[in-house]
Each structure stands twice: as C-alpha cells, then as structure tokens.
Design a protein around this motif. Structure first.
Motif, PDB file in Angstrom:
ATOM      1  N   THR A   1      37.835   7.467 -17.109  1.00  0.00           N
ATOM      2  CA  THR A   1      37.260   7.579 -18.444  1.00  0.00           C
ATOM      3  C   THR A   1      38.382   7.767 -19.462  1.00  0.00           C
ATOM      4  O   THR A   1      39.317   8.524 -19.210  1.00  0.00           O
ATOM      5  N   ALA A   2      38.274   7.095 -20.596  1.00  0.00           N
ATOM      6  CA  ALA A   2      39.264   7.266 -21.659  1.00  0.00           C
ATOM      7  C   ALA A   2      39.203   8.699 -22.188  1.00  0.00           C
ATOM      8  O   ALA A   2      38.143   9.335 -22.175  1.00  0.00           O
ATOM      9  N   VAL A   3      40.332   9.225 -22.666  1.00  0.00           N
ATOM     10  CA  VAL A   3      40.399  10.610 -23.131  1.00  0.00           C
ATOM     11  C   VAL A   3      39.356  10.875 -24.216  1.00  0.00           C
ATOM     12  O   VAL A   3      38.653  11.891 -24.166  1.00  0.00           O
ATOM     13  N   GLU A   4      39.246   9.983 -25.200  1.00  0.00           N
ATOM     14  CA  GLU A   4      38.293  10.194 -26.295  1.00  0.00           C
ATOM     15  C   GLU A   4      36.861  10.245 -25.772  1.00  0.00           C
ATOM     16  O   GLU A   4      36.066  11.080 -26.200  1.00  0.00           O
ATOM     17  N   ALA A   5      36.533   9.352 -24.849  1.00  0.00           N
ATOM     18  CA  ALA A   5      35.187   9.333 -24.271  1.00  0.00           C
ATOM     19  C   ALA A   5      34.947  10.582 -23.428  1.00  0.00           C
ATOM     20  O   ALA A   5      33.858  11.169 -23.470  1.00  0.00           O
ATOM     21  N   ALA A   6      35.954  11.001 -22.681  1.00  0.00           N
ATOM     22  CA  ALA A   6      35.825  12.208 -21.856  1.00  0.00           C
ATOM     23  C   ALA A   6      35.581  13.431 -22.741  1.00  0.00           C
ATOM     24  O   ALA A   6      34.757  14.285 -22.412  1.00  0.00           O
ATOM     25  N   CYS A   7      36.278  13.501 -23.867  1.00  0.00           N
ATOM     26  CA  CYS A   7      36.072  14.611 -24.797  1.00  0.00           C
ATOM     27  C   CYS A   7      34.643  14.609 -25.319  1.00  0.00           C
ATOM     28  O   CYS A   7      33.995  15.659 -25.390  1.00  0.00           O
ATOM     29  N   ARG A   8      34.139  13.449 -25.667  1.00  0.00           N
ATOM     30  CA  ARG A   8      32.759  13.349 -26.174  1.00  0.00           C
ATOM     31  C   ARG A   8      31.763  13.756 -25.087  1.00  0.00           C
ATOM     32  O   ARG A   8      30.788  14.457 -25.368  1.00  0.00           O
ATOM     33  N   ILE A   9      31.991  13.337 -23.867  1.00  0.00           N
ATOM     34  CA  ILE A   9      31.106  13.712 -22.752  1.00  0.00           C
ATOM     35  C   ILE A   9      31.077  15.230 -22.592  1.00  0.00           C
ATOM     36  O   ILE A   9      30.009  15.823 -22.439  1.00  0.00           O
ATOM     37  N   VAL A  10      32.245  15.863 -22.636  1.00  0.00           N
ATOM     38  CA  VAL A  10      32.319  17.313 -22.466  1.00  0.00           C
ATOM     39  C   VAL A  10      31.591  18.023 -23.609  1.00  0.00           C
ATOM     40  O   VAL A  10      30.877  19.004 -23.388  1.00  0.00           O
ATOM     41  N   ILE A  11      31.744  17.524 -24.819  1.00  0.00           N
ATOM     42  CA  ILE A  11      31.024  18.100 -25.967  1.00  0.00           C
ATOM     43  C   ILE A  11      29.517  17.991 -25.749  1.00  0.00           C
ATOM     44  O   ILE A  11      28.774  18.957 -25.951  1.00  0.00           O
ATOM     45  N   LEU A  12      29.062  16.830 -25.322  1.00  0.00           N
ATOM     46  CA  LEU A  12      27.622  16.636 -25.087  1.00  0.00           C
ATOM     47  C   LEU A  12      27.115  17.499 -23.937  1.00  0.00           C
ATOM     48  O   LEU A  12      26.006  18.049 -24.008  1.00  0.00           O
ATOM     49  N   GLU A  13      27.913  17.645 -22.879  1.00  0.00           N
ATOM     50  CA  GLU A  13      27.522  18.524 -21.776  1.00  0.00           C
ATOM     51  C   GLU A  13      27.363  19.958 -22.269  1.00  0.00           C
ATOM     52  O   GLU A  13      26.403  20.645 -21.915  1.00  0.00           O
ATOM     53  N   ASP A  14      28.303  20.401 -23.088  1.00  0.00           N
ATOM     54  CA  ASP A  14      28.254  21.758 -23.632  1.00  0.00           C
ATOM     55  C   ASP A  14      27.025  21.948 -24.519  1.00  0.00           C
ATOM     56  O   ASP A  14      26.349  22.968 -24.448  1.00  0.00           O
ATOM     57  N   GLN A  15      26.724  20.952 -25.349  1.00  0.00           N
ATOM     58  CA  GLN A  15      25.547  21.030 -26.212  1.00  0.00           C
ATOM     59  C   GLN A  15      24.266  21.070 -25.384  1.00  0.00           C
ATOM     60  O   GLN A  15      23.323  21.797 -25.725  1.00  0.00           O
ATOM     61  N   LEU A  16      24.224  20.322 -24.298  1.00  0.00           N
ATOM     62  CA  LEU A  16      23.050  20.322 -23.427  1.00  0.00           C
ATOM     63  C   LEU A  16      22.847  21.691 -22.784  1.00  0.00           C
ATOM     64  O   LEU A  16      21.722  22.211 -22.760  1.00  0.00           O
ATOM     65  N   VAL A  17      23.907  22.285 -22.287  1.00  0.00           N
ATOM     66  CA  VAL A  17      23.812  23.616 -21.676  1.00  0.00           C
ATOM     67  C   VAL A  17      23.298  24.625 -22.699  1.00  0.00           C
ATOM     68  O   VAL A  17      22.427  25.450 -22.402  1.00  0.00           O
ATOM     69  N   GLU A  18      23.818  24.575 -23.912  1.00  0.00           N
ATOM     70  CA  GLU A  18      23.385  25.501 -24.957  1.00  0.00           C
ATOM     71  C   GLU A  18      21.917  25.263 -25.323  1.00  0.00           C
ATOM     72  O   GLU A  18      21.153  26.220 -25.498  1.00  0.00           O
ATOM     73  N   ALA A  19      21.492  23.997 -25.418  1.00  0.00           N
ATOM     74  CA  ALA A  19      20.097  23.697 -25.727  1.00  0.00           C
ATOM     75  C   ALA A  19      19.174  24.196 -24.616  1.00  0.00           C
ATOM     76  O   ALA A  19      18.098  24.741 -24.887  1.00  0.00           O
ATOM     77  N   GLN A  20      19.590  24.033 -23.373  1.00  0.00           N
ATOM     78  CA  GLN A  20      18.785  24.530 -22.253  1.00  0.00           C
ATOM     79  C   GLN A  20      18.683  26.045 -22.284  1.00  0.00           C
ATOM     80  O   GLN A  20      17.622  26.606 -22.023  1.00  0.00           O
ATOM     81  N   ARG A  21      19.776  26.712 -22.634  1.00  0.00           N
ATOM     82  CA  ARG A  21      19.759  28.172 -22.740  1.00  0.00           C
ATOM     83  C   ARG A  21      18.809  28.624 -23.847  1.00  0.00           C
ATOM     84  O   ARG A  21      17.998  29.532 -23.655  1.00  0.00           O
ATOM     85  N   LEU A  22      18.871  27.966 -24.989  1.00  0.00           N
ATOM     86  CA  LEU A  22      17.976  28.311 -26.098  1.00  0.00           C
ATOM     87  C   LEU A  22      16.517  28.039 -25.748  1.00  0.00           C
ATOM     88  O   LEU A  22      15.631  28.826 -26.084  1.00  0.00           O
ATOM     89  N   ASN A  23      16.246  26.922 -25.076  1.00  0.00           N
ATOM     90  CA  ASN A  23      14.880  26.608 -24.651  1.00  0.00           C
ATOM     91  C   ASN A  23      14.334  27.678 -23.725  1.00  0.00           C
ATOM     92  O   ASN A  23      13.183  28.105 -23.856  1.00  0.00           O
ATOM     93  N   GLU A  24      15.146  28.116 -22.788  1.00  0.00           N
ATOM     94  CA  GLU A  24      14.723  29.160 -21.851  1.00  0.00           C
ATOM     95  C   GLU A  24      14.446  30.458 -22.605  1.00  0.00           C
ATOM     96  O   GLU A  24      13.454  31.139 -22.345  1.00  0.00           O
ATOM     97  N   GLU A  25      15.311  30.780 -23.545  1.00  0.00           N
ATOM     98  CA  GLU A  25      15.132  31.987 -24.347  1.00  0.00           C
ATOM     99  C   GLU A  25      13.827  31.915 -25.157  1.00  0.00           C
ATOM    100  O   GLU A  25      13.064  32.882 -25.201  1.00  0.00           O
ATOM    101  N   LEU A  26      13.570  30.778 -25.768  1.00  0.00           N
ATOM    102  CA  LEU A  26      12.336  30.598 -26.536  1.00  0.00           C
ATOM    103  C   LEU A  26      11.103  30.624 -25.635  1.00  0.00           C
ATOM    104  O   LEU A  26      10.068  31.186 -25.988  1.00  0.00           O
ATOM    105  N   ARG A  27      11.218  30.016 -24.466  1.00  0.00           N
ATOM    106  CA  ARG A  27      10.111  30.016 -23.509  1.00  0.00           C
ATOM    107  C   ARG A  27       9.795  31.448 -23.070  1.00  0.00           C
ATOM    108  O   ARG A  27       8.639  31.845 -23.010  1.00  0.00           O
ATOM    109  N   ASP A  28      10.848  32.228 -22.789  1.00  0.00           N
ATOM    110  CA  ASP A  28      10.652  33.624 -22.400  1.00  0.00           C
ATOM    111  C   ASP A  28       9.993  34.410 -23.530  1.00  0.00           C
ATOM    112  O   ASP A  28       9.101  35.217 -23.296  1.00  0.00           O
ATOM    113  N   HIS A  29      10.437  34.169 -24.740  1.00  0.00           N
ATOM    114  CA  HIS A  29       9.869  34.865 -25.897  1.00  0.00           C
ATOM    115  C   HIS A  29       8.392  34.477 -26.088  1.00  0.00           C
ATOM    116  O   HIS A  29       7.553  35.334 -26.362  1.00  0.00           O
TER     117      HIS A  29
END
Length: 115
Positions: free
Chosen positions: A77-105
């Motif tokens: 994977t090209a460096v720029e594309a790899a960076c974008r993938i990592v950013i998107l992975e991080d955003q997905l993890v954070e969205a899943q965490r927030l969803n779980e928090e909202l679901r619990d609430h």
C-alpha cells in the motif's frame, strides 16, 4: 480545597502519550528509517512533539500508529493510502465506542469503567 497533585517523574512511564522516543530510536524500534517517520508527519498522520532542542520525540501511541502504517506499506500500500486507512480505522473504532456508549445509556445500563 483539594491538594494539588504533583506528577512524579515515574508517572510518564505509563503514559502512552509521553514523547519518550527520539526519531532514531523510534525508527529502530519499527525497523524503518527516520525518513519514513518524517513522511508520516508530512502526511499529518502523526505529529511528534519537539524537545527543547527542536528534535522530534514520539510517544508509544504514535509508534503503534506508525507500526500499523508500516504493515500496510509492507503489503504494497502506498504511504498516503496507508495513512488514510489508519485514520479511517481509528474513526471506526471511535464510532463503535460511541455507539456502544449510547446503546448502554439508552438501555439504562451504566458503562463499566475499566480498572
């Protein structure tokens, strides 16, 4: 009035965000080059802090991100594309965490704090 908490020098040993590693040491740990780490900075994926002398310093958290990019680059994977993938992975993890928090609430369950 609560007493002021004074950080001890050893407190930074457990801090994932403490900028403890020089660019040379970080590159050696990741088995890459300082240029690779600079490229991640230029791509704005990680921004190392600077020492008083202006030298880059990386945290363990930043090294984990760089290691993930390195895995993707090693797979072709090209460096720029790899960076974008990592950013998107991080955003997905954070969205899943927030969803779980909202679901619990919404269900009335208190989120269990890790100890």
């Amino acid at each position: 009035m609560a007493p002021e908490i004074v950080p001890r020098p050893a407190d930074s040993l457990d801090d994932d965000d403490y900028p403890a590693y020089t660019v040379g040491r970080a590159a050696a740990m990741l088995q890459t080059t300082p240029a690779f780490l600079r490229a991640l900075g230029e791509a704005r994926l990680i921004t190392p802090l600077r020492s008083d002398g202006g030298h880059r310093r990386y945290s363990r958290y930043q090294l984990r991100i760089a290691a993930r990019v390195r895995e993707l680059v090693d797979q072709g994977t090209a460096v720029e594309a790899a960076c974008r993938i990592v950013i998107l992975e991080d955003q997905l993890v954070e969205a899943q965490r927030l969803n779980e928090e909202l679901r619990d609430h919404a269900t009335g369950r208190a989120a269990v704090e890790p100890s």
